[in-house]
Design a protein around this motif. Structure first.
Motif, PDB file in Angstrom:
ATOM      1  N   THR A   1     -40.433 -62.671 -26.146  1.00 32.10           N
ATOM      2  CA  THR A   1     -41.411 -63.268 -27.044  1.00 32.10           C
ATOM      3  C   THR A   1     -42.061 -62.167 -27.868  1.00 32.10           C
ATOM      4  OG1 THR A   1     -41.879 -65.064 -25.481  1.00 32.10           O
ATOM      5  CG2 THR A   1     -43.493 -64.670 -27.213  1.00 32.10           C
ATOM      6  N   VAL A   2     -42.005 -62.302 -29.177  1.00 29.65           N
ATOM      7  CA  VAL A   2     -42.657 -61.358 -30.081  1.00 29.65           C
ATOM      8  C   VAL A   2     -43.575 -62.148 -30.995  1.00 29.65           C
ATOM      9  CG1 VAL A   2     -40.746 -59.721 -29.989  1.00 29.65           C
ATOM     10  CG2 VAL A   2     -40.771 -61.483 -31.768  1.00 29.65           C
ATOM     11  N   HIS A   3     -44.451 -61.445 -31.690  1.00 28.18           N
ATOM     12  CA  HIS A   3     -45.380 -62.139 -32.587  1.00 28.18           C
ATOM     13  C   HIS A   3     -45.216 -61.629 -34.013  1.00 28.18           C
ATOM     14  CE1 HIS A   3     -49.065 -63.914 -34.219  1.00 28.18           C
ATOM     15  NE2 HIS A   3     -49.029 -64.715 -33.173  1.00 28.18           N
ATOM     16  N   ILE A   4     -44.925 -62.547 -34.905  1.00 28.68           N
ATOM     17  CA  ILE A   4     -44.793 -62.228 -36.331  1.00 28.68           C
ATOM     18  C   ILE A   4     -46.100 -62.627 -37.001  1.00 28.68           C
ATOM     19  CG2 ILE A   4     -43.416 -62.513 -38.407  1.00 28.68           C
ATOM     20  CD1 ILE A   4     -41.899 -61.346 -35.969  1.00 28.68           C
ATOM     21  N   ASP A   5     -46.927 -61.629 -37.305  1.00 24.77           N
ATOM     22  CA  ASP A   5     -48.239 -61.913 -37.893  1.00 24.77           C
ATOM     23  C   ASP A   5     -48.125 -62.399 -39.329  1.00 24.77           C
ATOM     24  OD1 ASP A   5     -49.575 -61.001 -35.547  1.00 24.77           O
ATOM     25  OD2 ASP A   5     -49.288 -58.946 -36.208  1.00 24.77           O
ATOM     26  N   ALA A   6     -47.228 -61.788 -40.087  1.00 25.27           N
ATOM     27  CA  ALA A   6     -47.026 -62.166 -41.494  1.00 25.27           C
ATOM     28  C   ALA A   6     -45.576 -61.908 -41.859  1.00 25.27           C
ATOM     29  CB  ALA A   6     -47.959 -61.375 -42.403  1.00 25.27           C
TER      30      ALA A   6
ATOM     31  N   ILE B   1     -42.624 -66.147 -31.481  1.00 27.62           N
ATOM     32  CA  ILE B   1     -41.257 -66.654 -31.503  1.00 27.62           C
ATOM     33  C   ILE B   1     -40.446 -65.991 -30.389  1.00 27.62           C
ATOM     34  CG2 ILE B   1     -41.321 -67.047 -34.002  1.00 27.62           C
ATOM     35  CD1 ILE B   1     -39.546 -64.527 -34.306  1.00 27.62           C
ATOM     36  N   GLU B   2     -39.372 -66.648 -30.002  1.00 32.46           N
ATOM     37  CA  GLU B   2     -38.420 -66.076 -29.055  1.00 32.46           C
ATOM     38  C   GLU B   2     -37.321 -65.375 -29.841  1.00 32.46           C
ATOM     39  OE1 GLU B   2     -38.087 -65.947 -25.547  1.00 32.46           O
ATOM     40  OE2 GLU B   2     -40.220 -66.419 -25.697  1.00 32.46           O
ATOM     41  N   GLN B   3     -37.044 -64.145 -29.473  1.00 30.50           N
ATOM     42  CA  GLN B   3     -36.055 -63.366 -30.206  1.00 30.50           C
ATOM     43  C   GLN B   3     -35.022 -62.792 -29.241  1.00 30.50           C
ATOM     44  OE1 GLN B   3     -36.999 -59.330 -32.055  1.00 30.50           O
ATOM     45  NE2 GLN B   3     -36.946 -60.620 -33.893  1.00 30.50           N
ATOM     46  N   VAL B   4     -33.749 -63.065 -29.508  1.00 33.48           N
ATOM     47  CA  VAL B   4     -32.672 -62.491 -28.698  1.00 33.48           C
ATOM     48  C   VAL B   4     -32.434 -61.059 -29.154  1.00 33.48           C
ATOM     49  CG1 VAL B   4     -30.239 -62.652 -28.053  1.00 33.48           C
ATOM     50  CG2 VAL B   4     -31.598 -64.736 -28.326  1.00 33.48           C
ATOM     51  N   VAL B   5     -32.452 -60.137 -28.205  1.00 31.05           N
ATOM     52  CA  VAL B   5     -32.283 -58.721 -28.510  1.00 31.05           C
ATOM     53  C   VAL B   5     -30.882 -58.483 -29.074  1.00 31.05           C
ATOM     54  CG1 VAL B   5     -32.217 -56.400 -27.491  1.00 31.05           C
ATOM     55  CG2 VAL B   5     -33.905 -58.076 -26.705  1.00 31.05           C
ATOM     56  N   PRO B   6     -30.734 -57.689 -30.134  1.00 27.42           N
ATOM     57  CA  PRO B   6     -29.402 -57.405 -30.692  1.00 27.42           C
ATOM     58  C   PRO B   6     -28.482 -56.746 -29.664  1.00 27.42           C
ATOM     59  CG  PRO B   6     -31.124 -56.722 -32.217  1.00 27.42           C
ATOM     60  CD  PRO B   6     -31.804 -57.057 -30.938  1.00 27.42           C
ATOM     61  N   ALA B   7     -27.198 -57.041 -29.781  1.00 27.50           N
ATOM     62  CA  ALA B   7     -26.218 -56.448 -28.859  1.00 27.50           C
ATOM     63  C   ALA B   7     -26.193 -54.932 -28.998  1.00 27.50           C
ATOM     64  CB  ALA B   7     -24.833 -57.034 -29.125  1.00 27.50           C
ATOM     65  N   TYR B   8     -26.348 -54.448 -30.218  1.00 31.27           N
ATOM     66  CA  TYR B   8     -26.409 -52.999 -30.436  1.00 31.27           C
ATOM     67  C   TYR B   8     -27.879 -52.570 -30.391  1.00 31.27           C
ATOM     68  CZ  TYR B   8     -21.472 -52.630 -31.655  1.00 31.27           C
ATOM     69  OH  TYR B   8     -20.098 -52.632 -31.600  1.00 31.27           O
ATOM     70  N   SER B   9     -28.381 -52.396 -29.177  1.00 31.82           N
ATOM     71  CA  SER B   9     -29.755 -51.950 -28.958  1.00 31.82           C
ATOM     72  C   SER B   9     -29.773 -51.079 -27.714  1.00 31.82           C
ATOM     73  CB  SER B   9     -30.688 -53.150 -28.787  1.00 31.82           C
ATOM     74  OG  SER B   9     -30.306 -53.929 -27.666  1.00 31.82           O
TER      75      SER B   9
ATOM     76  N   SER C   1     -45.550 -57.602 -33.940  1.00 31.54           N
ATOM     77  CA  SER C   1     -45.886 -56.885 -32.719  1.00 31.54           C
ATOM     78  C   SER C   1     -44.837 -55.835 -32.423  1.00 31.54           C
ATOM     79  CB  SER C   1     -45.972 -57.877 -31.549  1.00 31.54           C
ATOM     80  OG  SER C   1     -44.708 -58.501 -31.326  1.00 31.54           O
ATOM     81  N   LYS C   2     -45.213 -54.823 -31.637  1.00 26.41           N
ATOM     82  CA  LYS C   2     -44.240 -53.820 -31.221  1.00 26.41           C
ATOM     83  C   LYS C   2     -43.165 -54.503 -30.388  1.00 26.41           C
ATOM     84  CE  LYS C   2     -46.754 -52.326 -27.071  1.00 26.41           C
ATOM     85  NZ  LYS C   2     -47.390 -51.180 -26.380  1.00 26.41           N
ATOM     86  N   GLY C   3     -41.959 -53.963 -30.438  1.00 19.47           N
ATOM     87  CA  GLY C   3     -40.847 -54.569 -29.717  1.00 19.47           C
ATOM     88  C   GLY C   3     -40.063 -55.579 -30.534  1.00 19.47           C
ATOM     89  N   THR C   4     -40.519 -55.858 -31.765  1.00 17.65           N
ATOM     90  CA  THR C   4     -39.807 -56.792 -32.629  1.00 17.65           C
ATOM     91  C   THR C   4     -38.617 -56.090 -33.272  1.00 17.65           C
ATOM     92  OG1 THR C   4     -41.860 -57.966 -33.138  1.00 17.65           O
ATOM     93  CG2 THR C   4     -40.000 -58.319 -34.630  1.00 17.65           C
ATOM     94  N   TYR C   5     -37.474 -56.752 -33.282  1.00 14.88           N
ATOM     95  CA  TYR C   5     -36.297 -56.242 -33.991  1.00 14.88           C
ATOM     96  C   TYR C   5     -36.240 -56.928 -35.357  1.00 14.88           C
ATOM     97  CZ  TYR C   5     -34.486 -54.062 -29.728  1.00 14.88           C
ATOM     98  OH  TYR C   5     -34.326 -53.271 -28.616  1.00 14.88           O
ATOM     99  N   ILE C   6     -36.452 -56.160 -36.415  1.00 13.87           N
ATOM    100  CA  ILE C   6     -36.458 -56.746 -37.758  1.00 13.87           C
ATOM    101  C   ILE C   6     -35.058 -57.229 -38.135  1.00 13.87           C
ATOM    102  CG2 ILE C   6     -37.114 -56.419 -40.159  1.00 13.87           C
ATOM    103  CD1 ILE C   6     -39.410 -56.251 -38.158  1.00 13.87           C
ATOM    104  N   ARG C   7     -34.028 -56.514 -37.710  1.00 12.56           N
ATOM    105  CA  ARG C   7     -32.664 -56.975 -38.027  1.00 12.56           C
ATOM    106  C   ARG C   7     -32.352 -58.297 -37.332  1.00 12.56           C
ATOM    107  NH1 ARG C   7     -29.277 -53.699 -34.030  1.00 12.56           N
ATOM    108  NH2 ARG C   7     -30.804 -52.396 -32.974  1.00 12.56           N
ATOM    109  N   ALA C   8     -32.930 -58.504 -36.145  1.00 21.54           N
ATOM    110  CA  ALA C   8     -32.758 -59.800 -35.481  1.00 21.54           C
ATOM    111  C   ALA C   8     -33.514 -60.892 -36.229  1.00 21.54           C
ATOM    112  CB  ALA C   8     -33.231 -59.718 -34.036  1.00 21.54           C
ATOM    113  N   LEU C   9     -34.654 -60.529 -36.818  1.00 19.92           N
ATOM    114  CA  LEU C   9     -35.408 -61.494 -37.611  1.00 19.92           C
ATOM    115  C   LEU C   9     -34.600 -61.927 -38.828  1.00 19.92           C
ATOM    116  CD1 LEU C   9     -38.221 -62.872 -37.741  1.00 19.92           C
ATOM    117  CD2 LEU C   9     -38.962 -60.964 -39.185  1.00 19.92           C
ATOM    118  N   CYS C  10     -33.930 -60.968 -39.482  1.00 23.29           N
ATOM    119  CA  CYS C  10     -33.068 -61.306 -40.620  1.00 23.29           C
ATOM    120  C   CYS C  10     -31.893 -62.171 -40.171  1.00 23.29           C
ATOM    121  CB  CYS C  10     -32.558 -60.034 -41.289  1.00 23.29           C
ATOM    122  SG  CYS C  10     -33.828 -59.046 -42.115  1.00 23.29           S
ATOM    123  N   ARG C  11     -31.288 -61.818 -39.046  1.00 21.50           N
ATOM    124  CA  ARG C  11     -30.189 -62.612 -38.480  1.00 21.50           C
ATOM    125  C   ARG C  11     -30.637 -64.045 -38.228  1.00 21.50           C
ATOM    126  NH1 ARG C  11     -29.772 -61.047 -32.570  1.00 21.50           N
ATOM    127  NH2 ARG C  11     -31.560 -62.482 -32.559  1.00 21.50           N
ATOM    128  N   ASP C  12     -31.817 -64.202 -37.628  1.00 19.53           N
ATOM    129  CA  ASP C  12     -32.307 -65.536 -37.287  1.00 19.53           C
ATOM    130  C   ASP C  12     -32.738 -66.323 -38.517  1.00 19.53           C
ATOM    131  OD1 ASP C  12     -31.826 -64.817 -34.686  1.00 19.53           O
ATOM    132  OD2 ASP C  12     -33.925 -64.405 -34.185  1.00 19.53           O
TER     133      ASP C  12
END
Length: 308
Positions: free
Chosen positions: A147-152, A114-122, A174-185
Motif C-alpha cells: 500500500t502506497v499513498h499518492i498525494d497528487a 492504492i495497492e501497487q504490485v512491486v516491479p519484477a525488476y526491483s 509516499s516513500k516506497g512508491t514505484y513511479i514506473r509501476a504507477l505508469c504501468r498501472d
C-alpha cells in the motif's frame, strides 16, 4: 558544540550514473569514505540525490523523506518487462483510441491510498534473492504488493506519434512508491499498455532540486565544502526541541529528561516519537519520547554536540 565535520549535499544527478557512482565521485572529491545517500535513483533517472558526508551520515536514516515528488513522461502503446524505457517490450497496442478524459479518470483512481504490485525488476528480496536477479534468470514469480499513498498525480494532454501517445506527469507520493509501476498501472486502467519514458526527482521532504548543485559543478569546484548544508535545515518532518546548556549536559550524559521539564509551548510530543534536540540553533542530539513510571521522558539516542 556542533557536528564536527561534513554536512548534507543536495546533488542534481545526471542521467547515466547510478546513485553509487555519484557517491564514489563525491568520496574522491572530498577525500573521505564517509558518504552515503538517502534514497537511490535509477541510472536513467535524474534529479535530487541527498548525500550525507562525515558526521552527517549519522542522520541518514532521518533524512529518508516520507514524501517525494517527481516529474516525467508516460508512454502509452507499449509495456516493458522493467516498466520503463530500458526494458524489452512485452506488449503493444495502438494508443490512437485513447482520450484525455479516459486518462484523467484513471488518474483519479490512482490517487490516494492504492495497492501497487512491486516491479519484477526491483531490489526487493524474494526467497532470499533480489527480484531483478530472478527476472534476469527468466524466472517468473508472484511479486508482492504494498500500500502506497499518492498525494497528487497530474498528467498533461496526450501527444500522439503514430501508434504511440506520450504525456508529461507530476506526482507527489509516499516513500516506497514505484513511479514506473504507477505508469504501468495507468496504462492498465485505460486498457493500453504503458511504461515510464523518463523520470526526474524534484523533491524529497523539504529538500528540493532547485537548491541542488549539479554533479559537474560540484566536482569542478575548488571549495566543494561550501555546498554543505546543516542537517537540521532538512529535518522539517521532526519536532525541534531547543534546550538550555544545563539540560543538554544531562542529555549528553545519557540522562532521561521529563518532557514537562522542557516547558514546551507548541510541541505536543507523542510516545515513541523521534525528535531533534537543538542547542544554539544547531542539531545537538536525536532523542526518542519514552514513558518511565508513567511520565513521558526524552531518551537520548544519538549525540552530536561536542565540547570545545
Amino acid at each position: 558544540m556542533q557536528l564536527s565535520d561534513g554536512g548534507v549535499l543536495l546533488i542534481d544527478k545526471p542521467i547515466g550514473l547510478t546513485s553509487h557512482d555519484v557517491v564514489q565521485k563525491v568520496r574522491r572529491k572530498l577525500r573521505t569514505k564517509r558518504v552515503g545517500h538517502a534514497g537511490t535513483l535509477d541510472p536513467d533517472a535524474s534529479g535530487l540525490l541527498v548525500l550525507c558526508v562525515d558526521d552527517a551520515t549519522r542522520v541518514l536514516e532521518y533524512l529518508v523523506a516520507s514524501t517525494k515528488s517527481y516529474t516525467g513522461e508516460v508512454v502509452f502503446g507499449s509495456a516493458t518487462d522493467t516498466d520503463d524505457a530500458t526494458g524489452t517490450v512485452i506488449a503493444s497496442a495502438s494508443a490512437n483510441g485513447l482520450t484525455d478524459d479516459a486518462v484523467q479518470a484513471a488518474v483519479k483512481d490512482l490517487t490516494g491510498a492504492i495497492e501497487q504490485v512491486v516491479p519484477a525488476y526491483s531490489a526487493v528480496h524474494i526467497d532470499g534473492k533480489r527480484a531483478y536477479e530472478l527476472a534476469r534468470a527468466g524466472e517468473t514469480v508472484d511479486m508482492p504488493s504494498r500500500t502506497v499513498h499518492i498525494d497528487a498525480f497530474e498528467v498533461g494532454p496526450l501527444q500522439f506519434e503514430g501508434e504511440v501517445a506520450r504525456a508529461s506527469f507530476s506526482v507527489t507520493c509516499s516513500k516506497g512508491t514505484y513511479i514506473r509501476a504507477l505508469c504501468r498501472d495507468l496504462g492498465a486502467k485505460v486498457y493500453v499498455p504503458a511504461h515510464m519514458g523518463s523520470l526526474r526527482r524534484e523533491a524529497a521532504g523539504s529538500a528540493n532540486v532547485r537548491s541542488a548543485v549539479s554533479l559537474e559543478h560540484f566536482l569542478d569546484s575548488a571549495c566543494p565544502e561550501t555546498f554543505f548544508l546543516e542537517p537540521l535545515s532538512l529535518l522539517s518532518e521532526y519536532h525541534k526541541i531547543p534546550v538550555s546548556r544545563a539540560l543538554l549536559e544531562r542529555l549528553t550524559n545519557g540522562q532521561r529528561i521529563p518532557v514537562r521539564d522542557l516547558h514546551l509551548a507548541d510541541a505536543s510530543l507523542r510516545l515513541d516519537e523521534t525528535v531533534m534536540v537543538t542547542y544554539e540553533s544547531r542539531l545537538a542530539l536525536v532523542a526518542q519520547v519514552e514513558k518511565l513510571r508513567g511520565t513521558l521522558v526524552l531518551q537520548p539516542k544519538k549525540v552530536f554536540w561536542k565540547r570545545g
